[in-house]
Design a protein around this motif. Structure first.
Motif, PDB file in Angstrom:
ATOM      1  N   GLU A 271       1.131  -0.699   0.152  1.00  0.00           N
ATOM      2  CA  GLU A 271      -0.223  -0.072   0.157  1.00  0.00           C
ATOM      3  C   GLU A 271       0.968   1.094   0.178  1.00  0.00           C
ATOM      4  N   MET A 272       1.942   1.022   1.062  1.00  0.00           N
ATOM      5  CA  MET A 272       2.691   2.304   0.481  1.00  0.00           C
ATOM      6  C   MET A 272       3.795   3.274   0.077  1.00  0.00           C
ATOM      7  N   ALA A 273       3.964   1.501  -0.809  1.00  0.00           N
ATOM      8  CA  ALA A 273       4.701   1.642  -1.494  1.00  0.00           C
ATOM      9  C   ALA A 273       4.599   1.816  -2.745  1.00  0.00           C
ATOM     10  N   GLY A 274       3.024   1.519  -3.128  1.00  0.00           N
ATOM     11  CA  GLY A 274       1.999   1.539  -4.167  1.00  0.00           C
ATOM     12  C   GLY A 274       2.325   2.664  -4.570  1.00  0.00           C
ATOM     13  N   ILE A 275       1.402   3.687  -3.376  1.00  0.00           N
ATOM     14  CA  ILE A 275       1.068   5.434  -3.285  1.00  0.00           C
ATOM     15  C   ILE A 275       2.628   6.210  -3.770  1.00  0.00           C
ATOM     16  N   SER A 276       4.015   6.042  -2.490  1.00  0.00           N
ATOM     17  CA  SER A 276       4.713   6.299  -2.950  1.00  0.00           C
ATOM     18  C   SER A 276       5.625   6.325  -4.133  1.00  0.00           C
ATOM     19  N   LEU A 277       4.725   5.716  -4.957  1.00  0.00           N
ATOM     20  CA  LEU A 277       5.548   5.308  -6.294  1.00  0.00           C
ATOM     21  C   LEU A 277       5.096   5.579  -7.421  1.00  0.00           C
ATOM     22  N   SER A 278       3.470   5.843  -7.195  1.00  0.00           N
ATOM     23  CA  SER A 278       3.277   5.794  -8.134  1.00  0.00           C
ATOM     24  C   SER A 278       3.071   7.278  -8.374  1.00  0.00           C
ATOM     25  N   VAL A 279       2.953   8.026  -7.463  1.00  0.00           N
ATOM     26  CA  VAL A 279       2.935   9.522  -7.434  1.00  0.00           C
ATOM     27  C   VAL A 279       4.543  10.422  -7.982  1.00  0.00           C
ATOM     28  N   ALA A 280       5.896   9.666  -7.785  1.00  0.00           N
ATOM     29  CA  ALA A 280       6.612   9.767  -8.611  1.00  0.00           C
ATOM     30  C   ALA A 280       6.587   9.536  -9.798  1.00  0.00           C
ATOM     31  N   VAL A 281       6.030   8.408  -9.977  1.00  0.00           N
ATOM     32  CA  VAL A 281       6.044   8.090 -11.873  1.00  0.00           C
ATOM     33  C   VAL A 281       5.244   9.284 -11.817  1.00  0.00           C
ATOM     34  N   LEU A 282       3.888   9.439 -11.308  1.00  0.00           N
ATOM     35  CA  LEU A 282       3.073  11.050 -12.137  1.00  0.00           C
ATOM     36  C   LEU A 282       4.373  12.304 -12.269  1.00  0.00           C
ATOM     37  N   SER A 283       4.947  12.417 -11.296  1.00  0.00           N
ATOM     38  CA  SER A 283       4.685  13.939 -10.766  1.00  0.00           C
ATOM     39  C   SER A 283       6.548  14.206 -11.799  1.00  0.00           C
ATOM     40  N   PHE A 284       6.789  12.996 -12.169  1.00  0.00           N
ATOM     41  CA  PHE A 284       8.111  12.891 -12.825  1.00  0.00           C
ATOM     42  C   PHE A 284       7.470  13.263 -14.917  1.00  0.00           C
ATOM     43  N   VAL A 285       6.865  13.123 -14.518  1.00  0.00           N
ATOM     44  CA  VAL A 285       5.848  12.756 -15.990  1.00  0.00           C
ATOM     45  C   VAL A 285       5.521  14.312 -16.397  1.00  0.00           C
ATOM     46  N   ILE A 286       4.737  14.705 -14.964  1.00  0.00           N
ATOM     47  CA  ILE A 286       4.431  16.092 -14.921  1.00  0.00           C
ATOM     48  C   ILE A 286       5.619  16.839 -15.333  1.00  0.00           C
ATOM     49  N   GLY A 287       6.954  16.180 -14.333  1.00  0.00           N
ATOM     50  CA  GLY A 287       8.471  17.457 -15.014  1.00  0.00           C
ATOM     51  C   GLY A 287       8.628  17.514 -16.269  1.00  0.00           C
ATOM     52  N   LEU A 288       8.955  15.971 -16.475  1.00  0.00           N
ATOM     53  CA  LEU A 288       8.671  16.055 -18.191  1.00  0.00           C
ATOM     54  C   LEU A 288       7.713  16.924 -19.439  1.00  0.00           C
ATOM     55  N   LEU A 289       6.852  16.967 -19.242  1.00  0.00           N
ATOM     56  CA  LEU A 289       5.582  17.930 -19.402  1.00  0.00           C
ATOM     57  C   LEU A 289       6.008  19.210 -19.475  1.00  0.00           C
ATOM     58  N   VAL A 290       6.416  19.344 -18.341  1.00  0.00           N
ATOM     59  CA  VAL A 290       6.482  21.099 -18.020  1.00  0.00           C
ATOM     60  C   VAL A 290       7.887  21.834 -19.090  1.00  0.00           C
ATOM     61  N   LYS A 291       8.861  20.681 -18.981  1.00  0.00           N
ATOM     62  CA  LYS A 291       9.802  21.152 -19.395  1.00  0.00           C
ATOM     63  C   LYS A 291      10.040  21.290 -21.092  1.00  0.00           C
ATOM     64  N   GLN A 292       8.844  20.067 -21.520  1.00  0.00           N
ATOM     65  CA  GLN A 292       8.446  20.328 -22.964  1.00  0.00           C
ATOM     66  C   GLN A 292       8.179  20.723 -23.705  1.00  0.00           C
ATOM     67  N   PHE A 293       6.870  21.788 -23.001  1.00  0.00           N
ATOM     68  CA  PHE A 293       6.340  22.303 -23.395  1.00  0.00           C
ATOM     69  C   PHE A 293       6.034  23.635 -22.688  1.00  0.00           C
ATOM     70  N   LEU A 294       6.580  23.942 -21.964  1.00  0.00           N
ATOM     71  CA  LEU A 294       6.668  25.351 -20.810  1.00  0.00           C
ATOM     72  C   LEU A 294       7.957  25.761 -22.047  1.00  0.00           C
ATOM     73  N   GLY A 295       8.671  25.277 -22.710  1.00  0.00           N
ATOM     74  CA  GLY A 295      10.420  25.538 -22.642  1.00  0.00           C
ATOM     75  C   GLY A 295      11.395  25.875 -21.821  1.00  0.00           C
ATOM     76  N   ILE A 296      11.224  26.115 -20.038  1.00  0.00           N
ATOM     77  CA  ILE A 296      11.646  25.919 -19.619  1.00  0.00           C
ATOM     78  C   ILE A 296      13.253  25.443 -19.788  1.00  0.00           C
ATOM     79  N   ASP A 297      14.398  25.985 -19.430  1.00  0.00           N
ATOM     80  CA  ASP A 297      15.456  25.400 -19.423  1.00  0.00           C
ATOM     81  C   ASP A 297      16.317  25.824 -18.082  1.00  0.00           C
ATOM     82  N   ILE A 298      16.965  25.476 -17.384  1.00  0.00           N
ATOM     83  CA  ILE A 298      18.142  25.787 -16.382  1.00  0.00           C
ATOM     84  C   ILE A 298      18.677  25.539 -16.793  1.00  0.00           C
TER      85      ILE A 298
END
Length: 298
Positions: A271-298
């Motif tokens: 239960e705990m591992a499933g929630i934490s790792l699922s959130v990590a994967v989702l956030s990783f994808v969001i970070g990728l999309l933000v970088k790709q579509f907003l063109g933010i580069d640091i």
């Protein structure tokens, strides 16, 4: 005379088993007494000493069959005393008792030659388990607060760091952002726990918030650590290491809870591992999309 004839009829194998049980009983007797010396609460100390006396009595019963006195296992006494110091005496004692899961099979094996063995086993297990359940350790009262802090830190920080990994792609910047977020979240979570406990009229509100805060800040430190250790360009290695640490934290804490509270390890871990790792994967994808579509580069 009857007792003497019974002892003579015991096989060498059974005698070895009885000797082992005798040594185990006297070892546990010393463990209980050593732990009792450090316990300040009179209620808990009395129970621990009662169990120690029971173990000593059991050892003397087996001594009638072996005809010799056994010395305690010094390493085992030291090891469980150390565990009790670090993790609490309830966890240490339940871990020790759980490690004897095959005791019933051993007693069954020798009951043909020692008919009383099975009854002795049942009496021991029932009595000792009843006494252990009477133990009242302070830190176990705040397991709920620790779970709250741990769960929140794992979900929030795992997601934050995974998202920042793709968005920033620099371990130093990720660590800085993670620490700021983590420290702020620790203070927020601890104060929320304090106010919640206070509103419920609990007199231990401050202790509750301290346990929550400690669990949170330790988790933050462990999750940010890989980003501080890896070079700035090795952000993916830091991410993988962080996820491994997440699984290890969940495994360790779930094991602690499952032993101390007698709960299912597998269910809580998944239960705990499933929630934490699922959130990590989702956030990783969001970070990728933000970088790709907003063109933010640091």
């Amino acid at each position: 005379m009857a007792n003497s004839e019974q002892e003579k009829s015991i096989s060498t194998k059974t005698l070895e088993i009885v000797s082992s049980m005798q040594k185990n009983e006297i070892t546990e007797c010393h463990i209980y007494r050593k732990i009792a010396k450090r316990v300040k609460d009179e209620h808990n100390r009395t129970i621990l000493l009662r169990i120690a006396d029971e173990e000593e009595r059991h050892s003397k019963i087996w001594q009638r069959y072996t005809g010799k006195e056994e010395k305690p296992n010094a390493f085992k006494v030291w090891w469980f005393s150390l565990i009790s110091l670090i993790c609490g005496f309830t966890f240490a004692l339940k871990l020790m008792e759980n490690g004897e899961g095959n005791a019933q099979d051993i007693y069954t094996e020798i009951c043909d030659e020692i008919p009383a063995a099975k009854q002795i086993c049942e009496d021991e297990q029932r009595h000792e388990n009843e006494l252990i359940e009477l133990l009242d350790e302070e830190r176990l009262k705040y397991v709920g607060s620790m779970v709250l802090g741990l769960n929140d830190a794992l979900v929030e920080l795992t997601g934050t760091l995974a998202g920042l990994t793709l968005a920033l792609q620099n371990t130093s910047l990720i660590a800085l952002s993670g620490l700021i977020t983590g420290i702020s979240a620790t203070l927020s979570m601890a104060s929320s726990e304090f106010l919640s406990a206070k509103s419920d009229g609990r007199s231990d509100a401050f202790k509750s918030c301290i346990y929550t805060g400690i669990a949170y800040v330790i988790t933050v430190a462990l999750l940010v650590l890989p980003y501080l250790l890896f070079p700035s360009t090795h952000y993916l290695w830091a991410l993988v290491t962080m996820l491994v640490i997440v699984v290890l934290i969940i495994s360790g804490f779930t094991f602690y809870i499952s032993v101390a509270k007698g709960l299912s390890f597998k269910k809580r871990f998944l239960e705990m591992a499933g929630i934490s790792l699922s959130v990590a994967v989702l956030s990783f994808v969001i970070g990728l999309l933000v970088k790709q579509f907003l063109g933010i580069d640091i």
